[in-house]
Design a protein around this motif. Structure first.
Motif, PDB file in Angstrom:
ATOM      1  N   GLU A   3      15.477  -5.859  53.798  1.00  0.00           N
ATOM      2  CA  GLU A   3      14.106  -6.042  54.303  1.00  0.00           C
ATOM      3  C   GLU A   3      13.304  -4.759  54.150  1.00  0.00           C
ATOM      4  O   GLU A   3      12.111  -4.787  53.794  1.00  0.00           O
ATOM      5  N   VAL A   4      13.939  -3.616  54.420  1.00  0.00           N
ATOM      6  CA  VAL A   4      13.269  -2.330  54.246  1.00  0.00           C
ATOM      7  C   VAL A   4      12.892  -2.144  52.782  1.00  0.00           C
ATOM      8  O   VAL A   4      11.755  -1.777  52.457  1.00  0.00           O
ATOM      9  N   ALA A   5      13.818  -2.409  51.885  1.00  0.00           N
ATOM     10  CA  ALA A   5      13.553  -2.243  50.456  1.00  0.00           C
ATOM     11  C   ALA A   5      12.411  -3.139  49.993  1.00  0.00           C
ATOM     12  O   ALA A   5      11.540  -2.715  49.218  1.00  0.00           O
ATOM     13  N   GLU A   6      12.402  -4.361  50.467  1.00  0.00           N
ATOM     14  CA  GLU A   6      11.363  -5.310  50.048  1.00  0.00           C
ATOM     15  C   GLU A   6       9.981  -4.892  50.537  1.00  0.00           C
ATOM     16  O   GLU A   6       8.986  -5.037  49.806  1.00  0.00           O
ATOM     17  N   MET A   7       9.903  -4.358  51.764  1.00  0.00           N
ATOM     18  CA  MET A   7       8.601  -3.935  52.279  1.00  0.00           C
ATOM     19  C   MET A   7       8.106  -2.681  51.563  1.00  0.00           C
ATOM     20  O   MET A   7       6.901  -2.535  51.322  1.00  0.00           O
ATOM     21  N   ILE A   8       9.007  -1.772  51.222  1.00  0.00           N
ATOM     22  CA  ILE A   8       8.597  -0.592  50.462  1.00  0.00           C
ATOM     23  C   ILE A   8       8.061  -1.018  49.090  1.00  0.00           C
ATOM     24  O   ILE A   8       7.020  -0.535  48.637  1.00  0.00           O
ATOM     25  N   LYS A   9       8.764  -1.947  48.454  1.00  0.00           N
ATOM     26  CA  LYS A   9       8.292  -2.441  47.159  1.00  0.00           C
ATOM     27  C   LYS A   9       6.918  -3.101  47.296  1.00  0.00           C
ATOM     28  O   LYS A   9       6.023  -2.878  46.457  1.00  0.00           O
ATOM     29  N   ALA A  10       6.747  -3.887  48.354  1.00  0.00           N
ATOM     30  CA  ALA A  10       5.464  -4.572  48.551  1.00  0.00           C
ATOM     31  C   ALA A  10       4.323  -3.572  48.684  1.00  0.00           C
ATOM     32  O   ALA A  10       3.234  -3.754  48.103  1.00  0.00           O
ATOM     33  N   GLY A  11       4.556  -2.497  49.439  1.00  0.00           N
ATOM     34  CA  GLY A  11       3.514  -1.484  49.604  1.00  0.00           C
ATOM     35  C   GLY A  11       3.218  -0.753  48.316  1.00  0.00           C
ATOM     36  O   GLY A  11       2.049  -0.548  47.942  1.00  0.00           O
ATOM     37  N   PHE A  12       4.242  -0.349  47.595  1.00  0.00           N
ATOM     38  CA  PHE A  12       4.054   0.362  46.330  1.00  0.00           C
ATOM     39  C   PHE A  12       3.400  -0.526  45.283  1.00  0.00           C
ATOM     40  O   PHE A  12       2.609  -0.058  44.454  1.00  0.00           O
ATOM     41  N   SER A  13       3.729  -1.805  45.308  1.00  0.00           N
ATOM     42  CA  SER A  13       3.200  -2.719  44.292  1.00  0.00           C
ATOM     43  C   SER A  13       1.694  -2.894  44.389  1.00  0.00           C
ATOM     44  O   SER A  13       1.050  -3.293  43.405  1.00  0.00           O
ATOM     45  N   GLN A  14       1.131  -2.611  45.545  1.00  0.00           N
ATOM     46  CA  GLN A  14      -0.320  -2.673  45.668  1.00  0.00           C
ATOM     47  C   GLN A  14      -0.996  -1.601  44.820  1.00  0.00           C
ATOM     48  O   GLN A  14      -2.136  -1.766  44.386  1.00  0.00           O
ATOM     49  N   VAL A  15      -0.288  -0.516  44.567  1.00  0.00           N
ATOM     50  CA  VAL A  15      -0.848   0.598  43.796  1.00  0.00           C
ATOM     51  C   VAL A  15      -0.269   0.637  42.388  1.00  0.00           C
ATOM     52  O   VAL A  15      -0.973   0.937  41.428  1.00  0.00           O
ATOM     53  N   TYR A  16       1.026   0.305  42.272  1.00  0.00           N
ATOM     54  CA  TYR A  16       1.711   0.317  40.980  1.00  0.00           C
ATOM     55  C   TYR A  16       2.312  -1.061  40.692  1.00  0.00           C
ATOM     56  O   TYR A  16       3.534  -1.253  40.712  1.00  0.00           O
ATOM     57  N   PRO A  17       1.438  -2.054  40.429  1.00  0.00           N
ATOM     58  CA  PRO A  17       1.934  -3.423  40.241  1.00  0.00           C
ATOM     59  C   PRO A  17       2.773  -3.609  38.984  1.00  0.00           C
ATOM     60  O   PRO A  17       3.576  -4.547  38.906  1.00  0.00           O
ATOM     61  N   ASP A  18       2.603  -2.739  38.002  1.00  0.00           N
ATOM     62  CA  ASP A  18       3.294  -2.917  36.725  1.00  0.00           C
ATOM     63  C   ASP A  18       4.566  -2.070  36.616  1.00  0.00           C
ATOM     64  O   ASP A  18       5.213  -2.063  35.568  1.00  0.00           O
ATOM     65  N   SER A  19       4.910  -1.379  37.684  1.00  0.00           N
ATOM     66  CA  SER A  19       6.117  -0.555  37.644  1.00  0.00           C
ATOM     67  C   SER A  19       7.366  -1.428  37.667  1.00  0.00           C
ATOM     68  O   SER A  19       7.338  -2.587  38.098  1.00  0.00           O
ATOM     69  N   GLU A  20       8.461  -0.852  37.219  1.00  0.00           N
ATOM     70  CA  GLU A  20       9.754  -1.541  37.246  1.00  0.00           C
ATOM     71  C   GLU A  20      10.504  -1.102  38.503  1.00  0.00           C
ATOM     72  O   GLU A  20      10.744   0.091  38.707  1.00  0.00           O
ATOM     73  N   TYR A  21      10.853  -2.077  39.338  1.00  0.00           N
ATOM     74  CA  TYR A  21      11.483  -1.774  40.618  1.00  0.00           C
ATOM     75  C   TYR A  21      12.943  -2.222  40.629  1.00  0.00           C
ATOM     76  O   TYR A  21      13.261  -3.336  40.193  1.00  0.00           O
TER      77      TYR A  21
END
Length: 383
Positions: A18-36
């Motif tokens: 859950e922690v990993a998913e929320m961090i990804k969600a926050g980062f994706s708002q700024v870096y949507p095209d990054s590879e996670y």
């Protein structure tokens, strides 16, 4: 940009995934095209089973077991997707949290339930065992676990001794003729983050006994009984394990696993990160994000963020730690490879408010997003 997100759980609030998913969600708002790459991690303690099940496409198994007070209950462990590896938290079956505060008594608590988890995994065909031995309620030298697996621990009359560290004083003979033979074909790794010996002023009873309900007199009795157990092990197996580092972990469970199962006692974070192949992911990453519920000076002793940072430092990868709170001298983690650290707390609140999962998710999301925006500023300035 390749971003590896490898956090521990936020204890009593959010699981590692859950922690990993929320961090990804926050980062994706700024870096949507990054590879996670999301890789929930644990250090062998609470949350290890969940993290490993998520990472290895496995599943959890619930088993009827004997709890530390000798009563029947339910406990779980994990099995990897290929069915070969069992991941067991000793605390699930034999943990301190299973014993009410007013009933904690290190003289009588048993590790029998942990042995029952191992036996069930053997029945399901597991060949490799990862056993986290933190958070135990026991001080029986792993005797209960051994009894559950067929070892006969006999008194002078030839009867099985009772449960608990107090009964070890009655032990006169060790008979392994009926120990589960499948154990010899299996590999055991023990996530052991303490180096305490079995006995003495820094041993299992003296250091960990009081939190399990042992009085000063109890500590003396339990320490003497563990010494007696070690002497019998030396007599029967020609193994001197009394002062081996880690044998005092979990009330002497480390000693039993070493002596009877030829287990390897290793730092939990190393076992887990190797199994998850974190090294390869980090090597290919541009940035690594980790985290846990609290980061302070004690986090250098085998906690997930420092374990992840240690790997990243080898490849000169920047590491950001996003944590529930920052404690005393948290800056002690910087020399270990953590590049920057941030608490997700946004205002003054009570502990219960901070631990509320919905609040924690919102705080984690906004913190991750703000960090990503800050990185974007830095990238712009570099240009």
């Amino acid at each position: 940009m390749k971003i590896v997100i490898a956090p521990d759980s936020f204890k009593e609030s959010l699981s590692a995934i859950e922690v990993a998913e929320m961090i990804k969600a926050g980062f994706s708002q700024v870096y949507p095209d990054s590879e996670y790459a999301l890789l929930p991690v644990a250090d062998g303690g609470e949350g290890t089973v969940n993290a490993m099940v998520d990472a290895l496409n496995g599943h959890k198994v619930t088993v009827s077991i004997t709890d530390p007070l000798g009563e029947r209950g339910q406990a779980f462990y994990g099995i990897s997707g290929d069915g070969q590896t069992a991941v067991i938290e000793m605390a699930a079956a034999s943990g301190l949290e299973r014993v009410p505060l007013d009933k904690r008594d290190a003289k009588i608590t048993t590790s029998y339930g942990t042995g029952e988890l191992i036996k069930d995994a053997l029945d399901r065909g597991c060949k490799k065992f990862i056993i986290g031995i933190g958070g135990s309620a026991t001080n029986d030298g792993g005797a209960g676990m051994l009894q559950a697996l067929g070892v006969k621990l006999l008194d002078k009359a030839g009867n099985q001794i009772g449960y608990g560290g107090r009964s070890l004083g009655e032990l006169a003979k060790i008979d392994i003729s009926q120990m589960d033979s499948r154990i010899q074909q299996c590999e055991f790794e023990v996530a052991c983050d303490v180096t305490n010996p079995l006995t003495g002023t820094n041993g299992a009873s003296a250091i960990f006994g009081p939190q399990k309900g042992a009085t000063p007199d109890d500590v003396k009795l339990l320490d003497a009984n563990l010494k007696h157990f070690a002497n019998l092990i030396k007599q029967y197996f020609n193994m001197d394990i009394e002062y081996t580092p880690g044998t005092g972990a979990a009330g002497g469970m480390g000693a039993a696993l070493l002596a009877f199962m030829n287990a390897k006692l290793r730092p939990g974070i190393k076992i887990i990160t190797e199994l998850l192949n974190l090294d390869t992911l980090v090597r290919e990453a541009d940035i690594v994000i980790t985290g846990e519920g609290r980061l302070d000076y004690q986090s250098v002793n085998g906690k997930v963020p420092v374990g992840v940072a240690h790997i990243a430092k080898q490849y000169q990868k920047p590491v950001i730690a996003i944590v529930g709170s920052l404690g005393d001298k948290a800056e002690a983690v910087y020399p270990y490879g953590v590049t920057a650290m941030f608490s997700i707390l946004t205002n003054i609140s009570s502990l219960s408010e901070a631990l509320d999962p919905q609040t924690a998710r919102a705080n984690l999301y906004s913190t991750a997003m703000n960090i990503a925006y800050t990185l974007k500023i830095g990238n712009t300035l570099q240009q």
